[in-house]
Design an enzyme around this catalytic site. Structure first.
Site, short mmCIF file in Angstrom:
data_model
loop_
_atom_site.label_atom_id
_atom_site.label_comp_id
_atom_site.label_asym_id
_atom_site.label_seq_id
_atom_site.Cartn_x
_atom_site.Cartn_y
_atom_site.Cartn_z
N LYS A 1 0.62 -1.29 -0.12
CA LYS A 1 -0.17 0.06 -0.16
C LYS A 1 1.08 1.11 -0.11
O LYS A 1 1.99 1.16 0.62
CB LYS A 1 -0.72 0.14 1.18
CG LYS A 1 -1.63 1.20 1.35
CD LYS A 1 -2.86 0.98 2.80
CE LYS A 1 -3.68 1.93 2.83
NZ LYS A 1 -4.62 1.40 4.02
N SER B 1 -9.67 1.86 3.07
CA SER B 1 -8.74 2.78 2.14
C SER B 1 -7.88 1.74 1.63
O SER B 1 -7.28 2.16 0.58
CB SER B 1 -8.04 3.64 3.08
OG SER B 1 -7.14 2.99 3.93
N SER C 1 -9.72 -0.79 7.34
CA SER C 1 -9.05 -0.55 5.91
C SER C 1 -8.35 -1.76 5.21
O SER C 1 -8.14 -1.78 3.99
CB SER C 1 -8.22 0.75 5.69
OG SER C 1 -8.89 1.80 5.72
N1 GLN Z 1 -12.70 4.08 6.56
C1 GLN Z 1 -12.14 4.24 7.96
C2 GLN Z 1 -11.61 5.89 7.84
O1 GLN Z 1 -11.94 6.45 6.88
C3 GLN Z 1 -11.21 3.50 8.11
C4 GLN Z 1 -9.97 3.91 7.46
C5 GLN Z 1 -8.55 2.80 7.82
O2 GLN Z 1 -8.78 1.91 8.45
N2 GLN Z 1 -7.53 3.53 7.34
O3 GLN Z 1 -11.11 6.16 8.60
#
Ligand code: GLN
Length: 487
Positions: A81, A156, A180
Site C-alpha cells: 500500500k 482505504s 481498511s
Molecule cells: N474507513 C475508515 C476511515 O475512513 C477506516 C480507514 C482505515 O482503516 N485506514 O477512517
C-alpha cells in the site's frame, strides 16, 4: 513446462514450484508484470509499478533459491500500500501533499520483505492518507472493483484488495485503522487480516491515527495470510508501541477440526441496516462452522454501538496531530511563496490536502481544543476502555467472534461521496477491533448479486492462532475463496 496460470496460484503453491526449480522467480515476475499491463487500464490498483526493479530483484531471488538459502517469501511477487515506505520508490499516500516524496529509508516491514527477497511489483492506491472506505478519496486515481468495475473496491486499502483479487500480485500489505484491510478485502473477495495492535511494526508506515494503525496482509487464502504474518510480525525497537512477545507458528497449526472450539455470535452485529442477503450468508457460514464441530453461542457486546462515535473522535484527533508535520518546509508539496509564513502554510495545506483529509483535521482540532477536550477526547478514551474491557470479558467465554465484515457489498462509484456519514457507516463492524486493539480477519463467504461477501472473525489480543484456525476451517470446507472475478 508448468501447466498453470502462474498468476492464479497461492504463495504456498508458488513456493513449491520455485523450490523445485519448475519455475523461476523471473518468470513469475514477468507473468505478473504482463497481467498488470493488461489489467491496469480498467482496475487502477497501482499508483506506481516498479517493473525494472522487480526483474532485477527476481534475478537475485533466483540466485538465492539456487543456493538453497531462500525463506518463505523469497521470489514471491507482491505489492505494498502506498503509505508504506520503501527506500527509493515514491510513497505518495495518494495525496498531492506527498506526490513527489521519495523516502530515503525502508519501513520495517519493507526491510523484512527485502531481506527475504520478496519481489515488489509496485505500490497500491488508497484513500488519501488512508481516510475513506472506497478509495475514491485518492487524489491520484479511483480504483475499480475487479468483480464489477462500476463499483468501488472498498477502502482505504482498495488498491491492495483489488490487486490481489485481480491476480495482479500474490499478496499485498495494507494498513487498518478502522477497517481498511478487512472492508476492502470483503468487498473484493479476498482474505484481509488486521493483527493485534503492536504485533507488526508501524515504523515507516505514514501515520494516520497512531493508537489504531496496524499493518497486515491481503492474500487469496488463509494459509497465505498466516505465512505473510509469520514474516512481518515481531518486535521492533524503532516502534515504541511494538510488542516484545514470542511469535507462535501460525502456519503449522492450521487445521479443519473445530471440535471444542467456541464461537460467539454478537447480536449487535446483525442490526437493522445490514443487507439481508449478507446477514443470510453470514448465518449460513456460522452453520458451516457448527457443522465442523464448533460450539456456537449468542453473546452480547452492548458498548459496540458507541465504537463508531468513539472512532470519529479519536482517529481525527490523532490525525490532526500527525498531519501537522505537512508544512511544506522539509518535504512534500509546498506553496510557501507568500507574504507571510502563515499565508505560505495556509496555501500549502489548503492546496496539498483533499476535502476528506481537511474534514478529519478540522474534526480532530475541534475535539482537542480547549474547553472541548474533556467533553469529546477524554470521554471517547473512557468509552474506549469500556469497549476493550467488554471484549476481554467475552473472550473468557468464547475463542472467537463471528460476524459480517461490512453491512453492504461493493457500492457504486460515486454513490456515497456526497454523504460522509453513509461512508463512515460502512466501517461499523470493523472499527471495534481497532478500538480494542484486537486481531481480526475477513474471509470470502458468499456472493450476492455477483459481488463478494466477507465473514469476519475477531479474537482476543495475541490470539491470532484462534483467528486463523476458525478462518482456515471455514475456508477449507467452502469454495468461496476459489471464485474469481470475471476479468
Ligand atoms: N474507513 C475508515 C476511515 O475512513 C477506516 C480507514 C482505515 O482503516 N485506514 O477512517
Amino acid at each position: 513446462m508448468y501447466p498453470l496460470d502462474l498468476t492464479k496460484i497461492t504463495i504456498s503453491e508458488a513456493r513449491t514450484l520455485l523450490d523445485r526449480g519448475e519455475v523461476s522467480s523471473v518468470e513469475l515476475a514477468k507473468e505478473y508484470i504482463d497481467r498488470i499491463r493488461n489489467l491496469e487500464k480498467s482496475i487502477d490498483a497501482f499508483v506506481t509499478v516498479t517493473e525494472d526493479q522487480a526483474l532485477l530483484d527476481a534475478g537475485q531471488a533466483d540466485k538465492r533459491i539456487h543456493d538453497g538459502t531462500q525463506s518463505n517469501l523469497t521470489g514471491i511477487p507482491m505489492q505494498l500500500k502506498d503509505n508504506i515506505c520503501y527506500s527509493g520508490i515514491p510513497t505518495t499516500c495518494s495525496s498531492k501533499m506527498l506526490e513527489n516524496f521519495v523516502p530515503p529509508f525502508d519501513a520495517t516491514v519493507s526491510r523484512t520483505l527485502k531481506n527475504e527477497n520478496a519481489i515488489l511489483l509496485g505500490k497500491g492506491n488508497l484513500d488519501e492518507f488512508a481516510m475513506g472506505s472506497s478509495t475514491e478519496n485518492s487524489a491520484l486515481k479511483s480504483t475499480k472493483n475487479p468483480w464489477n468495475i462500476d463499483r468501488v473496491p472498498g477502502g482505504s486499502s482498495g488498491g491492495p484488495a483489488a490487486a490481489v483479487a485481480a491476480s495482479e500480485c500474490m499478496f499485498s500489505l495494507g494498513s487498518d485503522t478502522g477497517g481498511s484491510i478487512r472492508q476492502p478485502a470483503a468487498l473484493c473477495g479476498v482474505v484481509g487480516m488486521k493483527p493485534t495492535y503492536g504485533l507488526v511494526s508501524r515504523f515507516g508506515l505514514v501515520a494516520f491515527a497512531s493508537s489504531l494503525d496496524q499493518i497486515g496482509p491481503l492474500t487469496k487464502t488463509v494459509e497465505d495470510s498466516a505465512l505473510v504474518l509469520q514474516s512481518i510480525a515481531g518486535h521492533d525497537s524503532r516502534d515504541s508501541t511494538s510488542l516484545d512477545v514470542k511469535i507462535p507458528d501460525y502456519v503449522s497449526n492450521l487445521g479443519t477440526d473445530l471440535r471444542g472450539f467456541r464461537i460467539g455470535v454478537p447480536k449487535e452485529y446483525f442490526i437493522d441496516g445490514i443487507d439481508l442477503e449478507i446477514k443470510k450468508s453470514v448465518l449460513k457460514a456460522i452453520d458451516v462452522l457448527e457443522g465442523l464441530g464448533a460450539e456456537v453461542k449468542d453473546v452480547s457486546l452492548p458498548h459496540t454501538k458507541y465504537a463508531l462515535a468513539v472512532y470519529y473522535i479519536i482517529a481525527p484527533s490523532e490525525a490532526s496531530a500527525n498531519l501537522s508535520r505537512y508544512d511544506g518546509v522539509k518535504y512534500g508539496f509546498s506553496e510557501r511563496d507568500a507574504e507571510t509564513m502563515w499565508e505560505g502554510l495556509e496555501n500549502t495545506r489548503s492546496k496539498g490536502f483533499g476535502p476528506e483529509v481537511k474534514r478529519r483535521i478540522m474534526l480532530g482540532a475541534y475535539a482537542l481544543s480547549a474547553g472541548y477536550y474533556d467533553a469529546f477526547y477524554l470521554k471517547a478514551q473512557k468509552v474506549r476502555t469500556l469497549i476493550r474491557q467488554e471484549f476481554e470479558e467475552v473472550f473468557e467465554t468464547v475463542d472467537v467472534l463471528a460476524m459480517p465484515t461490512s453491512p453492504t457489498t461493493a457500492f457504486r462509484i460515486g454513490d456515497k461521496m456526497d454523504d460522509p456519514l453513509q461512508m463512515y457507516l460502512n466501517d461499523i463492524f470493523t472499527i471495534p477491533a481497532n478500538i480494542a486493539g484486537i486481531p481480526s480477519i475477513s474471509v470470502p463467504a458468499g456472493l450476492v448479486g455477483g459481488l463478494p461477501v466477507g465473514l469476519q472473525f475477531m479474537a482476543g489480543a495475541l490470539q491470532e492462532p484462534n483467528l486463523f484456525r476458525a478462518a482456515y476451517a471455514f475456508e477449507q470446507s467452502t469454495d468461496w475463496h476459489k471464485q474469481t472475478p470475471p476479468l
